[in-house]
Enzyme design. Structure first.
Site, PDB file in Angstrom:
ATOM      1  N   VAL A 123       0.824  -1.517  -0.009  1.00  0.00           N
ATOM      2  CA  VAL A 123       0.194  -0.161  -0.090  1.00  0.00           C
ATOM      3  C   VAL A 123       0.937   1.158   0.057  1.00  0.00           C
ATOM      4  CG1 VAL A 123      -0.466  -0.107   2.415  1.00  0.00           C
ATOM      5  CG2 VAL A 123      -2.482   0.885   0.932  1.00  0.00           C
ATOM      6  N   HIS A 124       0.873   2.290  -0.481  1.00  0.00           N
ATOM      7  CA  HIS A 124       1.166   3.723  -0.979  1.00  0.00           C
ATOM      8  C   HIS A 124       0.695   4.451  -0.927  1.00  0.00           C
ATOM      9  CE1 HIS A 124       1.281   1.395  -4.396  1.00  0.00           C
ATOM     10  NE2 HIS A 124       1.227   3.224  -5.368  1.00  0.00           N
ATOM     11  N   VAL A 125       0.395   5.910  -1.169  1.00  0.00           N
ATOM     12  CA  VAL A 125      -0.716   6.972  -1.108  1.00  0.00           C
ATOM     13  C   VAL A 125       0.528   7.914  -1.773  1.00  0.00           C
ATOM     14  CG1 VAL A 125      -1.210   9.795   0.345  1.00  0.00           C
ATOM     15  CG2 VAL A 125      -0.920   7.431   1.392  1.00  0.00           C
TER      16      VAL A 125
END
Length: 173
Positions: A123-125
């Site tokens: 997951v990453h923004v």
């Protein structure tokens, strides 16, 4: 109702992760283990997460905030990890706003392949600065995105500013 016939999309829709031929390695995990931040475009290392430039940006200043721990979705993050990611979002927005003066931002998290995650297992923004008129005819007509700044220039600007702001604001959790 009109339909757009796109049979080439069926391969994407019907492909499952177990049939996927994608590599089992994770670029985020690989990059952070290396001591080569400039080449890997890592602009800031926190205690639980890091900030990295997108190598194929939508616009100059397009960054990602990534936890060190390899998890696929937000609910698997610890409170400390989630808190630091949010603080790095604030610092990154402040830095990008100072350097580039964008008119707005897209801040997003794509969880799962069907939601558009290119790297679905980590997951990453995404933070993408936006300007009035930044979407023009070039991507539509010529299938080409015009970026007015090199990744090296973007890296140097953001690394210095994010480091400065990060030092001014406490990241203690």
């Amino acid at each position: 109702m009109e339909y757009l016939w796109a049979p080439w999309r069926s391969a994407y829709v019907s492909d499952t992760s177990k049939n996927s031929k994608r590599s089992s390695s994770c670029i985020f995990c690989d990059f952070i283990k290396q001591d080569n931040d400039k080449e890997n475009l890592v602009v800031y290392r926190g205690k639980y997460s890091f900030v990295i430039l997108n190598r194929f940006p939508y616009n100059p200043g397009h960054i990602m905030i990534v936890p060190y721990r390899h998890v696929s979705t937000l609910e698997l993050l610890t409170n400390d990890e989630a808190s630091e990611i949010f603080k790095l979002m604030k610092i990154s927005l402040k830095a990008i706003r100072y350097i580039y003066s964008p008119d707005g931002f897209n801040v997003g998290i794509n969880i799962g392949r069907v939601a558009g995650a290119g790297i679905e297992s980590h997951v990453h923004v995404h933070i993408v600065p936006r300007w009035n008129g930044d979407a023009n005819f070039m991507p539509i007509i010529a299938n080409t995105k015009v970026l007015p700044e090199s990744l090296e220039d973007t890296y140097n600007k953001l690394k210095a500013e994010i480091q400065k702001i990060g030092n001014e604001e406490t990241l203690d959790l």
